[in-house]
Structures are given as structure tokens and as C-alpha cells.
Design an enzyme around this catalytic site. Structure first.
Site, PDB file in Angstrom:
ATOM      1  N   HIS A   1     -23.023 -32.834 -18.271  1.00 30.50           N
ATOM      2  CA  HIS A   1     -21.830 -33.464 -18.839  1.00 30.50           C
ATOM      3  C   HIS A   1     -21.679 -33.040 -20.290  1.00 30.50           C
ATOM      4  O   HIS A   1     -22.648 -33.077 -21.029  1.00 30.50           O
ATOM      5  CB  HIS A   1     -21.942 -34.984 -18.765  1.00 30.50           C
ATOM      6  CG  HIS A   1     -20.785 -35.660 -19.445  1.00 30.50           C
ATOM      7  ND1 HIS A   1     -19.549 -35.761 -18.847  1.00 30.50           N
ATOM      8  CD2 HIS A   1     -20.671 -36.227 -20.676  1.00 30.50           C
ATOM      9  CE1 HIS A   1     -18.724 -36.357 -19.673  1.00 30.50           C
ATOM     10  NE2 HIS A   1     -19.379 -36.657 -20.790  1.00 30.50           N
TER      11      HIS A   1
ATOM     12  N   ALA B   1       3.967 -11.196  -2.582  1.00 31.85           N
ATOM     13  CA  ALA B   1       3.307 -12.277  -3.346  1.00 31.85           C
ATOM     14  C   ALA B   1       1.896 -12.483  -2.836  1.00 31.85           C
ATOM     15  O   ALA B   1       1.441 -13.612  -2.651  1.00 31.85           O
ATOM     16  CB  ALA B   1       4.115 -13.571  -3.243  1.00 31.85           C
TER      17      ALA B   1
ATOM     18  N   VAL C   1       2.348  -4.501  -1.276  1.00 35.50           N
ATOM     19  CA  VAL C   1       2.474  -5.065   0.072  1.00 35.50           C
ATOM     20  C   VAL C   1       1.218  -4.842   0.919  1.00 35.50           C
ATOM     21  O   VAL C   1       1.280  -4.811   2.135  1.00 35.50           O
ATOM     22  CB  VAL C   1       3.718  -4.499   0.795  1.00 35.50           C
ATOM     23  CG1 VAL C   1       4.993  -4.948   0.109  1.00 35.50           C
ATOM     24  CG2 VAL C   1       3.676  -2.967   0.863  1.00 35.50           C
TER      25      VAL C   1
ATOM     26  N   VAL D   1      12.579  -7.311   1.454  1.00 38.38           N
ATOM     27  CA  VAL D   1      13.207  -6.150   0.819  1.00 38.38           C
ATOM     28  C   VAL D   1      13.674  -5.184   1.908  1.00 38.38           C
ATOM     29  O   VAL D   1      12.917  -4.858   2.828  1.00 38.38           O
ATOM     30  CB  VAL D   1      12.219  -5.466  -0.147  1.00 38.38           C
ATOM     31  CG1 VAL D   1      12.805  -4.157  -0.676  1.00 38.38           C
ATOM     32  CG2 VAL D   1      11.892  -6.410  -1.302  1.00 38.38           C
TER      33      VAL D   1
ATOM     34  N   ARG E   1      -2.953  -3.035   1.483  1.00 33.64           N
ATOM     35  CA  ARG E   1      -3.680  -1.767   1.379  1.00 33.64           C
ATOM     36  C   ARG E   1      -4.086  -1.299   2.780  1.00 33.64           C
ATOM     37  O   ARG E   1      -4.301  -2.116   3.669  1.00 33.64           O
ATOM     38  CB  ARG E   1      -4.909  -1.940   0.472  1.00 33.64           C
ATOM     39  CG  ARG E   1      -4.482  -2.278  -0.961  1.00 33.64           C
ATOM     40  CD  ARG E   1      -5.668  -2.407  -1.895  1.00 33.64           C
ATOM     41  NE  ARG E   1      -6.462  -1.220  -2.028  1.00 33.64           N
ATOM     42  CZ  ARG E   1      -6.182  -0.191  -2.833  1.00 33.64           C
ATOM     43  NH1 ARG E   1      -5.095  -0.212  -3.576  1.00 33.64           N
ATOM     44  NH2 ARG E   1      -6.982   0.853  -2.894  1.00 33.64           N
TER      45      ARG E   1
ATOM     46  N   GLY F   1     -15.682  14.605   1.568  1.00 35.01           N
ATOM     47  CA  GLY F   1     -16.588  14.682   2.713  1.00 35.01           C
ATOM     48  C   GLY F   1     -15.843  14.368   4.001  1.00 35.01           C
ATOM     49  O   GLY F   1     -14.856  13.632   3.990  1.00 35.01           O
TER      50      GLY F   1
HETATM   51  P1  FAD Z   1     -13.093   1.986  -2.702  1.00 39.97           P
HETATM   52  O1  FAD Z   1     -13.401   1.193  -3.889  1.00 39.97           O
HETATM   53  O2  FAD Z   1     -11.664   2.246  -2.384  1.00 39.97           O
HETATM   54  O3  FAD Z   1     -13.883   3.361  -2.868  1.00 39.97           O
HETATM   55  C1  FAD Z   1     -13.798   4.378  -1.933  1.00 39.97           C
HETATM   56  C2  FAD Z   1     -13.945   5.710  -2.624  1.00 39.97           C
HETATM   57  O4  FAD Z   1     -14.066   6.703  -1.642  1.00 39.97           O
HETATM   58  C3  FAD Z   1     -12.747   6.117  -3.483  1.00 39.97           C
HETATM   59  O5  FAD Z   1     -13.120   6.332  -4.815  1.00 39.97           O
HETATM   60  C4  FAD Z   1     -12.230   7.403  -2.845  1.00 39.97           C
HETATM   61  O6  FAD Z   1     -11.857   8.376  -3.815  1.00 39.97           O
HETATM   62  C5  FAD Z   1     -13.442   7.905  -2.086  1.00 39.97           C
HETATM   63  N1  FAD Z   1     -13.111   8.703  -0.924  1.00 39.97           N
HETATM   64  C6  FAD Z   1     -12.200   8.442   0.065  1.00 39.97           C
HETATM   65  N2  FAD Z   1     -12.231   9.401   1.006  1.00 39.97           N
HETATM   66  C7  FAD Z   1     -13.174  10.282   0.619  1.00 39.97           C
HETATM   67  C8  FAD Z   1     -13.665  11.483   1.177  1.00 39.97           C
HETATM   68  N3  FAD Z   1     -13.222  11.943   2.341  1.00 39.97           N
HETATM   69  N4  FAD Z   1     -14.626  12.152   0.500  1.00 39.97           N
HETATM   70  C9  FAD Z   1     -15.092  11.683  -0.673  1.00 39.97           C
HETATM   71  N5  FAD Z   1     -14.672  10.554  -1.247  1.00 39.97           N
HETATM   72  C10 FAD Z   1     -13.735   9.855  -0.606  1.00 39.97           C
HETATM   73  N6  FAD Z   1     -11.552  -6.918  -4.948  1.00 39.97           N
HETATM   74  C11 FAD Z   1     -12.291  -7.941  -5.391  1.00 39.97           C
HETATM   75  O7  FAD Z   1     -13.264  -8.307  -4.751  1.00 39.97           O
HETATM   76  N7  FAD Z   1     -11.998  -8.579  -6.570  1.00 39.97           N
HETATM   77  C12 FAD Z   1     -10.925  -8.239  -7.317  1.00 39.97           C
HETATM   78  O8  FAD Z   1     -10.685  -8.826  -8.381  1.00 39.97           O
HETATM   79  C13 FAD Z   1     -10.109  -7.162  -6.873  1.00 39.97           C
HETATM   80  N8  FAD Z   1      -9.042  -6.770  -7.595  1.00 39.97           N
HETATM   81  C14 FAD Z   1      -8.308  -5.699  -7.183  1.00 39.97           C
HETATM   82  C15 FAD Z   1      -7.226  -5.322  -7.937  1.00 39.97           C
HETATM   83  C16 FAD Z   1      -6.455  -4.238  -7.574  1.00 39.97           C
HETATM   84  C17 FAD Z   1      -5.275  -3.820  -8.424  1.00 39.97           C
HETATM   85  C18 FAD Z   1      -6.808  -3.500  -6.402  1.00 39.97           C
HETATM   86  C19 FAD Z   1      -6.014  -2.302  -5.984  1.00 39.97           C
HETATM   87  C20 FAD Z   1      -7.885  -3.886  -5.614  1.00 39.97           C
HETATM   88  C21 FAD Z   1      -8.644  -4.996  -6.003  1.00 39.97           C
HETATM   89  N9  FAD Z   1      -9.733  -5.436  -5.241  1.00 39.97           N
HETATM   90  C22 FAD Z   1     -10.466  -6.506  -5.665  1.00 39.97           C
HETATM   91  C23 FAD Z   1     -10.121  -4.769  -3.970  1.00 39.97           C
HETATM   92  C24 FAD Z   1     -11.303  -3.839  -4.203  1.00 39.97           C
HETATM   93  O9  FAD Z   1     -10.962  -2.888  -5.176  1.00 39.97           O
HETATM   94  C25 FAD Z   1     -11.685  -3.169  -2.896  1.00 39.97           C
HETATM   95  O10 FAD Z   1     -11.905  -4.143  -1.895  1.00 39.97           O
HETATM   96  C26 FAD Z   1     -12.971  -2.363  -3.068  1.00 39.97           C
HETATM   97  O11 FAD Z   1     -12.802  -1.379  -4.064  1.00 39.97           O
HETATM   98  C27 FAD Z   1     -13.374  -1.719  -1.753  1.00 39.97           C
HETATM   99  O12 FAD Z   1     -14.538  -0.971  -1.948  1.00 39.97           O
HETATM  100  P2  FAD Z   1     -14.872   0.298  -1.051  1.00 39.97           P
HETATM  101  O13 FAD Z   1     -16.178   0.807  -1.539  1.00 39.97           O
HETATM  102  O14 FAD Z   1     -14.710  -0.028   0.378  1.00 39.97           O
HETATM  103  O15 FAD Z   1     -13.712   1.367  -1.360  1.00 39.97           O
HETATM  104  P1  AMP Z   2      -1.429  -8.647   0.526  1.00 36.62           P
HETATM  105  O1  AMP Z   2      -1.563  -8.022   1.890  1.00 36.62           O
HETATM  106  O2  AMP Z   2      -2.216  -9.906   0.326  1.00 36.62           O
HETATM  107  O3  AMP Z   2      -1.613  -7.656  -0.576  1.00 36.62           O
HETATM  108  O4  AMP Z   2       0.099  -9.115   0.423  1.00 36.62           O
HETATM  109  C1  AMP Z   2       1.197  -8.263   0.593  1.00 36.62           C
HETATM  110  C2  AMP Z   2       2.443  -9.119   0.805  1.00 36.62           C
HETATM  111  O5  AMP Z   2       3.612  -8.280   0.830  1.00 36.62           O
HETATM  112  C3  AMP Z   2       2.435  -9.906   2.112  1.00 36.62           C
HETATM  113  O6  AMP Z   2       2.512 -11.273   1.806  1.00 36.62           O
HETATM  114  C4  AMP Z   2       3.675  -9.402   2.846  1.00 36.62           C
HETATM  115  O7  AMP Z   2       4.346 -10.453   3.523  1.00 36.62           O
HETATM  116  C5  AMP Z   2       4.559  -8.863   1.719  1.00 36.62           C
HETATM  117  N1  AMP Z   2       5.564  -7.886   2.179  1.00 36.62           N
HETATM  118  C6  AMP Z   2       5.365  -6.850   3.034  1.00 36.62           C
HETATM  119  N2  AMP Z   2       6.537  -6.165   3.239  1.00 36.62           N
HETATM  120  C7  AMP Z   2       7.508  -6.773   2.491  1.00 36.62           C
HETATM  121  C8  AMP Z   2       8.922  -6.564   2.255  1.00 36.62           C
HETATM  122  N3  AMP Z   2       9.612  -5.563   2.847  1.00 36.62           N
HETATM  123  N4  AMP Z   2       9.582  -7.399   1.397  1.00 36.62           N
HETATM  124  C9  AMP Z   2       8.902  -8.407   0.789  1.00 36.62           C
HETATM  125  N5  AMP Z   2       7.583  -8.663   0.977  1.00 36.62           N
HETATM  126  C10 AMP Z   2       6.868  -7.874   1.805  1.00 36.62           C
END
Ligand code: FAD
Ligand code: AMP
Length: 481
Positions: free
Chosen positions: A452, A190, A278, A246, A280, A123
């Protein structure tokens, strides 16, 4: 397919699918456009259900069971036949995939039950609340909405000095799919995702090195809690190198050699697999057309007010594409709030009480101000802190690492923050959320009855400790003002 809807949601992640369902519950005609495919099939649930929160927690739970069997069952008097548990990684992945399928299929069912139309494709918002819909197959169509909710989520930030390379240099998504346990695993970053995924593979036997550019462990976390976390992760074999930036990566013969610099100079390490974690970035590149009236900031975020209104009346943006923590529960509540605002309600989110969790072992969870933030703000504050080592239930479970810490206002006694590293921290912190939402004080928690034996007694004791009234721990002298 209709081409007119009351509400069109772009993105079917936790923000988008909740917004769509809540809007439909109020009688609106709703379409949710989602383009994602997972394992070759169209999938709802976004990052969270497909490649984020859920699969990572499935692997965290499975890998912890493996690690526990290896390291801790003996002390409970449970011996394994061959002395070591055997890993069936394929089965571990299968279990994870089944959970993902169950939950994403569940969202599809909820859409059907609530009469939300799922449009499979991409979309793009245009002027006048028109939405261009590009289905997976077939021609583009133009839809008209009264309200549009943008919920396109985020994707991993790419690091030019560590370009992705097949299954050797991967993002968090690839790190959920390793077909074997890497002997040497490097993690760049980290942050929450880096520590969680590093933990998974360390527990399964990888030698894990985490390279972090910043020289402070978890800078957003209370210092006492961050130090305690670092100690536990180190004991589990995570080699966390702080202040290590890095600068380059070279892949040769399925191994990644990473160059990095720290205060002692330039170094190189070679890994079998490398995870780039690093951070999102918002997925807003192709989300809005030039004439839609929405401006993106320099990092691609959409500016919204406290109820997620964009600058275009009737267009809202939620979740990872707007300010605030990139967390699923924040996206969910924003989705719900926006749908209710569209329905004429006055729903408002309290951004001060959004908990954060790191699902390592022990878990780390927090809400509100850290002690350092209270100090920097010049607040008159007190702290109450108690270790899980004083808690009967934690000891009985053999899981007594960590602590609970409160930061409270010295004058009003109100809770300013709660910080937990320890067993079930993700659940315990919710007590702080509820207390803070009700304007709770240390005295409120001190006067409540806690079961408890339970881990929650540590919450009680930490509240007591804020006024030097802890019974099962030695009270620290009151902080000098
Ligand atoms: P998303 O979940 O990213 O969903 C957005 C959707 O929109 C996607 O499926 C995408 O395909 C779709 N989309 C994008 N553009 C378009 C378009 N133009 N048309 C149609 N569809 C589209 N958060 C927590 O709270 N707890 C956790 O334990 C946690 N663990 C995580 C672990 C990992 C490895 C990762 C990567 C993230 C984690 N998160 C966690 C973060 C969490 O996943 C996100 O904050 C959350 O999914 C955000 O929700 P959202 O609805 O904004 O977007
Ligand atoms: P988060 O945003 O919580 O997922 O964390 C990402 C982490 O990656 C942050 O703590 C950044 O400082 C780290 N980071 C970003 N760029 C680099 C790099 N070039 N080398 C090492 N760590 C990095």
C-alpha cells in the site's frame, strides 16, 4: 560458411532468434537465416523490434508524455513557460530509431555470444530438411539441417479497396514514420494496431477517425472493459465509427478520399494520411518448396501440433505463421519450447494463459475467459470488479480511469479470466497470469498481502469483490444464477 547445421531457423524475429539462441545453448550448431534490412542495413529482430512492438511503444510513450504535458501537468501544479509544450517530431523519431538499433544490435551480439551463425538472405525449405539459402548478394546455396524451424512471421494484410500509395495510404510501418503530424488522419480497422497508432497521432494533434467494419468495439475483449476503453479513447479525440465498412479509396493531390458504408448509407471522408490496419497475414508464400511436404491452409498458415511440429518430422513452425494469437511473447515462448523439444525436453506451452495487451491509454490487458465467454459456455461463474477511482495510488498519480475485473468459477473459486483497463494494465495482468498458472483462486488473492499504496491493490480488491468482501468499494449483489 558451413553447409551442414544441426538446426536451421528461417526468420530472425522474436520467435526465430529465441529458438536459435536456445538451441545453441544446448550445444547444437545453429544458423538463423534472416533477409530483413532496416534503414539499408541487414537487421535481426523481425517485425517486433524493427517495425512493430518496439517502435510503436516508443512512439506511444513519447506521444503520451506530450499529451500529458499538454492536458494534465497543470493539475499537478506544473506550468509550462509558453503554456503549451512544443513538439520536436524529428527528435521523437530519432529516439525511437535509437531504441530499435540498440535492441536489434543486441540480438546480433547475443548471436555472437551464443555462436549462432546469422546468414543474411532468404531461406526456403526443400525436401529432406535441405534449405535453399539465397544471400543478399551471390549465388544460392543448399544447406542441410537435422532440424528446421520455420519462423517467417507476418506482414500487413492489403485491402483492395485501399491500395497503398506512397506516404499517403500506408500500413503500420509507414505510420511509424510520418514526417509531420497529419491534420486529418484516417485509420481503417479498430483492432489493436489501429487503436495504438491512431492514439499516437491523436495525442500529437491529429484529428483521427477510425473506420471499423464490425459494429462491436473490440469483440475479443470483455464487454465491460471494451465499453470503458471506448469511452476513454473518445475523450482523447479518437472518433471511432463502428459498423463502417470501407468500400473504396481515391488519392488526389496527396489526400485520400475514403468511401465507406454504414447503417445510415454511403459516406465519404477525406484524410491527409490513411493507415490501413486490417490485420496481418503469414509470410509463407516462398517459404517452402512444393516437394518439402508442408501444406499451407487457405490463409497461408502452417498446421502444427501443440508443440509446433509440422507434418514433416524434424520440421517445426512457430510464431505468426501458426495458429494462436499473433503476439511476440507467444512467438518467443514457442521458439524456446521448440528448441527444448529438439533437445529432448518435454517443454509444453500453456496456450490458455497467454495475455493480450492494447497499449493505448489507459492500457487494456486480459487473460482467459471474458464474462460473455463464461456465460456462453454455461459455466457457473462469479465476477469481481473494482474501479481504479477507488485506489489511492492511481488517484495520487492522476491516472485513475478504468477497472479490474475477474471472472471466476462459482464452484471451485478458480480464476477463469482477468480483465484490466487502466494504468499499467500490461503489468497488472501478469498477476493474473501467474495466479492462473498456479491454479489460483479468488481466495488465494484475497488472502495475499498487497503493498500500500499500489495499483496492485485494485487486483486485491477485485478479488475481494468477487465474494462481496471489497472494503474500499461498494459491493455489487451476488449475480443471480
Ligand atoms: P516476425 O517478427 O515477423 O519475424 C519474422 C522474420 O522472418 C522477419 O524479419 C522476416 O524478414 C523474416 N523472414 C520471412 N521470410 C523469410 C525467409 N524466407 N528467409 C529469411 N527470413 C525470412 N506483439 C506483441 O506481443 N506486443 C506488441 O506490443 C506488438 N505490437 C505490434 C505493433 C505493430 C505495429 C505490429 C506490426 C506488430 C506488433 N506485434 C506486437 C506483433 C508482433 O510483432 C508479432 O507477433 C511478432 O513479431 C511475431 O514474431 P515472429 O518471430 O513470428 O515473426
Ligand atoms: P486486427 O485483425 O485486430 O488487426 O483488426 C483489423 C480490423 O480491421 C478488424 O476489426 C476488421 O473488422 C477491420 N476491417 C477489415 N476490413 C475492413 C474494411 N474494409 N473497412 C473497415 N474495417 C475493416
Amino acid at each position: 560458411m558451413a553447409d551442414n547445421y544441426d538446426v536451421i531457423v528461417i526468420g530472425g524475429g522474436p520467435g526465430g532468434y529465441v529458438a536459435a539462441i536456445r538451441a545453441a545453448q544446448q550445444g547444437f550448431s545453429v544458423a538463423c537465416i534472416e533477409k530483413r534490412t532496416h534503414r539499408g542495413k541487414p537487421a535481426l529482430g523481425g517485425t517486433c523490434l524493427n517495425v512493430g512492438c518496439i517502435p510503436s511503444k516508443a512512439l506511444l510513450d513519447s506521444s503520451w508524455k506530450f499529451y500529458e504535458a499538454k492536458e494534465y501537468l497543470g493539475e499537478h501544479g506544473i506550468k509550462l513557460n509558453q503554456n503549451q509544450p512544443k513538439l520536436d517530431l524529428q527528435q521523437m523519431h530519432k529516439r525511437k530509431d535509437e531504441i530499435v538499433a540498440q535492441l536489434t544490435g543486441g540480438v546480433e551480439q547475443l548471436f555472437k555470444a551464443n555462436k549462432v551463425t546469422w546468414l543474411q538472405g532468404a531461406g526456403r525449405l526443400q525436401a529432406g530438411k535441405k534449405v535453399e539459402f539465397a544471400p543478399g548478394e551471390g549465388d544460392k546455396q543448399t544447406l542441410q539441417a537435422k532440424y528446421v524451424i520455420l519462423a517467417s512471421g507476418s506482414e500487413p494484410i492489403q485491402l483492395p479497396v485501399a491500395e497503398l500509395h506512397e506516404d499517403v495510404v500506408v500500413t503500420s510501418t509507414g505510420a511509424l514514420e510520418f514526417e509531420s503530424v497529419p491534420k486529418r488522419l484516417g485509420v481503417i480497422g479498430a483492432g489493436i494496431i489501429g487503436l495504438e497508432l491512431g492514439s499516437v497521432w491523436a495525442r500529437l494533434g491529429a484529428e483521427v477517425t477510425v473506420l471499423e467494419a464490425v459494429d462491436t468495439m473490440l469483440p475479443m475483449v470483455d464487454r465491460t472493459v471494451a465499453k470503458e476503453t471506448q469511452k476513454h479513447l473518445k475523450n482523447q479525440g479518437l472518433d471511432i465509427r463502428l459498423g463502417a465498412r470501407v468500400t473504396g479509396t481515391e488519392v488526389k493531390q496527396k489526400k485520400a478520399t475514403v468511401s465507406f458504408s454504414d447503417k445510415n448509407g454511403d459516406h465519404q471522408e477525406t484524410f491527409d494520411r490513411l493507415i490501413v490496419a486490417v490485420g496481418r497475414a503469414p509470410c509463407t508464400d516462398h517459404l517452402v518448396s512444393g516437394d518439402a511436404g508442408i501444406t499451407l491452409d487457405e490463409r497461408g498458415f502452417i498446421d502444427v501440433d501443440s508443440q509446433c511440429r509440422t507434418e514433416v518430422p524434424g520440421v517445426y513452425a512457430i510464431g505468426d505463421i501458426v495458429r494462436g494469437p499473433a503476439l511476440a511473447h507467444k512467438a518467443i515462448e514457442e521458439g524456446s519450447m521448440v528448441a527444448e523439444v529438439i533437445g529432448g525436453e518435454h517443454t509444453q506451452l500453456n496456450y490458455e494463459t497467454i495475455p493480450s495487451v492494447i497499449y493505448t491509454h489507459p492500457e487494456v490487458a486480459w487473460i482467459g475467459k471474458t464474462e460473455e465467454e463464461a456465460k456462453a459456455a454455461g459455466d457457473a461463474y462469479k465476477t469481481g470488479m473494482v474501479a481504479f477511482a477507488t485506489n489511492g495510488r492511481a488517484l495520487a498519480a492522476g491516472d485513475s480511469g478504468g477497472l479490474v475485473k475477474f471472472v471466476a468459477d462459482e464452484n471451485t473459486d478458480r480464476i477463469l479470466g482477468m480483465h484490466v483497463v487502466g494504468p499499467q494494465a500490461s503489468e497488472l495482468v501478469q498477476q493474473g497470469v501467474i495466479a492462473m498458472e498456479f491454479g489460483g483462486t479468488m481466495e488465494d488473492l484475497q488472502l495475499m498481502v498487497f503493498s500500500h499504496p499500489s495499483l496492485s491493490e485494485t487486483v486485491h480488491e477485485a478479488a475481494l469483490a468477487a465474494d462481496q468482501k471489497a472494503i474500499h468499494a461498494v459491493n455489487r449483489p451476488r449475480r443471480k444464477k
